[in-house]
Every structure is written in structure tokens, then in C-alpha cells.
Design a protein around this motif. Sequence first.
Motif, PDB file in Angstrom:
ATOM      1  N   TYR A 253      51.985  40.947  10.646  1.00  0.00           N
ATOM      2  CA  TYR A 253      51.358  41.920  11.537  1.00  0.00           C
ATOM      3  C   TYR A 253      50.814  41.252  12.792  1.00  0.00           C
ATOM      4  O   TYR A 253      50.848  41.843  13.879  1.00  0.00           O
ATOM      5  CB  TYR A 253      50.244  42.666  10.806  1.00  0.00           C
ATOM      6  CG  TYR A 253      50.754  43.627   9.753  1.00  0.00           C
ATOM      7  CD1 TYR A 253      51.637  44.648  10.080  1.00  0.00           C
ATOM      8  CD2 TYR A 253      50.370  43.514   8.419  1.00  0.00           C
ATOM      9  CE1 TYR A 253      52.114  45.528   9.123  1.00  0.00           C
ATOM     10  CE2 TYR A 253      50.841  44.388   7.455  1.00  0.00           C
ATOM     11  CZ  TYR A 253      51.719  45.389   7.820  1.00  0.00           C
ATOM     12  OH  TYR A 253      52.202  46.256   6.874  1.00  0.00           O
ATOM     13  N   ALA A 254      50.329  40.013  12.667  1.00  0.00           N
ATOM     14  CA  ALA A 254      49.839  39.296  13.849  1.00  0.00           C
ATOM     15  C   ALA A 254      50.975  39.033  14.829  1.00  0.00           C
ATOM     16  O   ALA A 254      50.788  39.117  16.050  1.00  0.00           O
ATOM     17  CB  ALA A 254      49.176  37.981  13.432  1.00  0.00           C
ATOM     18  N   LEU A 255      52.151  38.720  14.323  1.00  0.00           N
ATOM     19  CA  LEU A 255      53.314  38.545  15.199  1.00  0.00           C
ATOM     20  C   LEU A 255      53.619  39.837  15.946  1.00  0.00           C
ATOM     21  O   LEU A 255      53.818  39.832  17.168  1.00  0.00           O
ATOM     22  CB  LEU A 255      54.545  38.138  14.379  1.00  0.00           C
ATOM     23  CG  LEU A 255      54.686  36.697  13.939  1.00  0.00           C
ATOM     24  CD1 LEU A 255      55.887  36.569  13.002  1.00  0.00           C
ATOM     25  CD2 LEU A 255      54.854  35.760  15.135  1.00  0.00           C
ATOM     26  N   ALA A 256      53.672  40.928  15.209  1.00  0.00           N
ATOM     27  CA  ALA A 256      54.022  42.210  15.822  1.00  0.00           C
ATOM     28  C   ALA A 256      52.970  42.665  16.819  1.00  0.00           C
ATOM     29  O   ALA A 256      53.289  43.364  17.789  1.00  0.00           O
ATOM     30  CB  ALA A 256      54.212  43.269  14.741  1.00  0.00           C
ATOM     31  N   ASN A 257      51.717  42.268  16.598  1.00  0.00           N
ATOM     32  CA  ASN A 257      50.618  42.707  17.453  1.00  0.00           C
ATOM     33  C   ASN A 257      50.231  41.689  18.515  1.00  0.00           C
ATOM     34  O   ASN A 257      49.229  41.897  19.222  1.00  0.00           O
ATOM     35  CB  ASN A 257      49.393  43.034  16.595  1.00  0.00           C
ATOM     36  CG  ASN A 257      49.544  44.349  15.844  1.00  0.00           C
ATOM     37  OD1 ASN A 257      49.893  45.363  16.442  1.00  0.00           O
ATOM     38  ND2 ASN A 257      49.304  44.333  14.549  1.00  0.00           N
ATOM     39  N   ALA A 258      50.994  40.623  18.647  1.00  0.00           N
ATOM     40  CA  ALA A 258      50.685  39.632  19.673  1.00  0.00           C
ATOM     41  C   ALA A 258      50.758  40.285  21.052  1.00  0.00           C
ATOM     42  O   ALA A 258      51.762  40.903  21.408  1.00  0.00           O
ATOM     43  CB  ALA A 258      51.656  38.463  19.593  1.00  0.00           C
ATOM     44  N   GLU A 259      49.708  40.152  21.837  1.00  0.00           N
ATOM     45  CA  GLU A 259      49.624  40.828  23.128  1.00  0.00           C
ATOM     46  C   GLU A 259      50.102  39.965  24.287  1.00  0.00           C
ATOM     47  O   GLU A 259      50.244  40.464  25.406  1.00  0.00           O
ATOM     48  CB  GLU A 259      48.186  41.281  23.372  1.00  0.00           C
ATOM     49  CG  GLU A 259      47.713  42.327  22.369  1.00  0.00           C
ATOM     50  CD  GLU A 259      46.295  42.782  22.626  1.00  0.00           C
ATOM     51  OE1 GLU A 259      45.701  42.312  23.621  1.00  0.00           O
ATOM     52  OE2 GLU A 259      45.779  43.595  21.843  1.00  0.00           O
ATOM     53  N   LYS A 260      50.329  38.689  24.021  1.00  0.00           N
ATOM     54  CA  LYS A 260      50.758  37.779  25.082  1.00  0.00           C
ATOM     55  C   LYS A 260      52.089  37.142  24.691  1.00  0.00           C
ATOM     56  O   LYS A 260      52.445  37.111  23.512  1.00  0.00           O
ATOM     57  CB  LYS A 260      49.679  36.726  25.316  1.00  0.00           C
ATOM     58  CG  LYS A 260      48.377  37.361  25.800  1.00  0.00           C
ATOM     59  CD  LYS A 260      47.236  36.373  25.897  1.00  0.00           C
ATOM     60  CE  LYS A 260      45.943  37.077  26.287  1.00  0.00           C
ATOM     61  NZ  LYS A 260      44.786  36.156  26.341  1.00  0.00           N
ATOM     62  N   PRO A 261      52.840  36.659  25.669  1.00  0.00           N
ATOM     63  CA  PRO A 261      54.178  36.136  25.369  1.00  0.00           C
ATOM     64  C   PRO A 261      54.181  35.047  24.300  1.00  0.00           C
ATOM     65  O   PRO A 261      53.268  34.224  24.215  1.00  0.00           O
ATOM     66  CB  PRO A 261      54.643  35.590  26.718  1.00  0.00           C
ATOM     67  CG  PRO A 261      53.899  36.394  27.726  1.00  0.00           C
ATOM     68  CD  PRO A 261      52.553  36.640  27.111  1.00  0.00           C
ATOM     69  N   LEU A 262      55.245  35.072  23.502  1.00  0.00           N
ATOM     70  CA  LEU A 262      55.484  34.065  22.478  1.00  0.00           C
ATOM     71  C   LEU A 262      56.777  33.327  22.825  1.00  0.00           C
ATOM     72  O   LEU A 262      57.791  33.950  23.133  1.00  0.00           O
ATOM     73  CB  LEU A 262      55.630  34.713  21.103  1.00  0.00           C
ATOM     74  CG  LEU A 262      54.454  35.559  20.607  1.00  0.00           C
ATOM     75  CD1 LEU A 262      54.796  36.199  19.262  1.00  0.00           C
ATOM     76  CD2 LEU A 262      53.192  34.725  20.492  1.00  0.00           C
ATOM     77  N   VAL A 263      56.707  32.014  22.761  1.00  0.00           N
ATOM     78  CA  VAL A 263      57.854  31.149  23.046  1.00  0.00           C
ATOM     79  C   VAL A 263      58.044  30.241  21.840  1.00  0.00           C
ATOM     80  O   VAL A 263      57.066  29.852  21.187  1.00  0.00           O
ATOM     81  CB  VAL A 263      57.613  30.316  24.323  1.00  0.00           C
ATOM     82  CG1 VAL A 263      58.743  29.311  24.551  1.00  0.00           C
ATOM     83  CG2 VAL A 263      57.447  31.231  25.531  1.00  0.00           C
ATOM     84  N   SER A 264      59.280  29.895  21.517  1.00  0.00           N
ATOM     85  CA  SER A 264      59.512  28.947  20.431  1.00  0.00           C
ATOM     86  C   SER A 264      60.505  27.883  20.864  1.00  0.00           C
ATOM     87  O   SER A 264      61.431  28.147  21.637  1.00  0.00           O
ATOM     88  CB  SER A 264      59.998  29.655  19.164  1.00  0.00           C
ATOM     89  OG  SER A 264      61.125  30.467  19.427  1.00  0.00           O
ATOM     90  N   GLY A 265      60.282  26.687  20.342  1.00  0.00           N
ATOM     91  CA  GLY A 265      61.186  25.565  20.557  1.00  0.00           C
ATOM     92  C   GLY A 265      61.631  25.060  19.204  1.00  0.00           C
ATOM     93  O   GLY A 265      60.818  24.613  18.397  1.00  0.00           O
TER      94      GLY A 265
END
Length: 250
Positions: A90-102
Motif C-alpha cells: 500500500y505504501a508503494l501504491a500511495n507514494a506521492e513522489k516519484p520512485l526510481v529504481s536501479g
Amino acid sequence: MSDPIVIERSAEHPAVQIIRFNRPEKKNAFTRDMYRTMTDALNTANSDAGIRVTVFFGTEGSFSAGNDIGDFLAAAMGGSVGLELIDFLYALANAEKPLVSGIDGLAIGIGTTLNLHCDLTIASDRSQFRTPFVDLALVPEAGSSLIAPRIMGHQRAFAMLVAGEAFTAGDAKEAGLIWKVTTPEEVESQAIAAAAKLAAKPPEALKIARDLVRGPREEIIARIDEEVRHFAARMRSDEARAAFEAFMRR
């Protein structure tokens, strides 16, 4: 002993929060405590104006091997299903700022599906993506049963989420799961550079634009609800217990 999750700020770009999976001896398989730490970091980013982007990294050769099977086996034997995992989804779905992954190397299970919530993903050319949910007598999670077909189309999403087929970095890029492919040596620097560019943009405009591109959260959260119900039931099934025990005997 090193912390299995390291939360830090980029030295050069302090508005970039880094969540680093740091359990290389277990290929960064996630435990309940690790989920709790990651959830806290995502929630902190939502409320901290000084954080504008969050980046996920693993370690050399391993992004994440997914959930720790020992935790799954404990749940199958009558323990708690694991609210920590659910809270993280749920925290992933509700993240309000951009998410980047490497990503460098293995990205298994949630190590693959969390990237469906990332706005930009950069992977090394030796990365491999696989979601062996059905092989473990489980079902897809993290809203992947909704998001993946939209991104990849039914055939590719079915191949990944149901058939459990492995995707190379090239396959993942072609399918739209990731943005760029680079060398292992360049993954982190390119991911940080991409995050820094986002962090430098006007934050209110960035948030609105991101929300428009991603669409309503409610539908994704409703699908996570449905997946969690099935996942919890499957965790307690005889099929799952047998699959977990077989995995632990390898």
C-alpha cells in the motif's frame, strides 16, 4: 552486522532519498523488518518536503530475490501472513513522489513487481526479472495483475506473472517494464542522475503531472485488496506449504 535496509540521502543530491537493500548473503530477500523499514521510508518521503524522489537499489548482482521464503513457510505453518508486506504494497501504491529504481542482477517476485510502481527504472544488461508466484502456489501481488497487462499486454503479463517465465533486461525494456538498459557499472550513477533531474523540477507541477500519467490510485488499491485476499488464503494452503518446504530443501 550491517543493516539489511540502508536509508540515506544522495551526497550530491540531498533531495534524493535512497532505499538500499543490503542483505547480499541472502540475495536481498525481504524480511518483515525490511518491509517495515521500507514502508517507513516511503511514508516519510510523503510528508518530508526535503525529499522529492526516492530511489531503490540492491547490491552488486542482486536487486532482490523477493520475499524471504522462511517467512512464507512460517505463515503456512500457522503464523501471521505478514502485515509488513501488505503495508509495503500500500505504501508503494500511495507514494506521492516519484520512485526510481536501479537494478543489477536478480529481480525476483516483489523484486520485479515493485518496479511496476516506479516511474523510471534503469537495469543492467545482466538483470533478470522473474515472478514465480504460481510455482510457489501463490498469486501475483502489488497490483501487478492490473498494472502489468496494461503496460505489457496480456501475453507478456501472463508469461511473467502466471507462467513464471524469466525476462532479460532486453525483454523487460521491450515490454515497457523498465526504461533503460546499461552496464552494471553505470546503473547507480544513471539512476541517481535521473532522480536528480526529477528532484530539480517544480514539485507541485511534478506531482500533478505524475498523478495524471499514473491515473487514479483507487483502482490499483482495490486490486491490491483483492490480491491480498487470495494471497493470504493461498499462503495457508497445502499446495503452498509443500512448495515452500520443497524450496527450503534446495
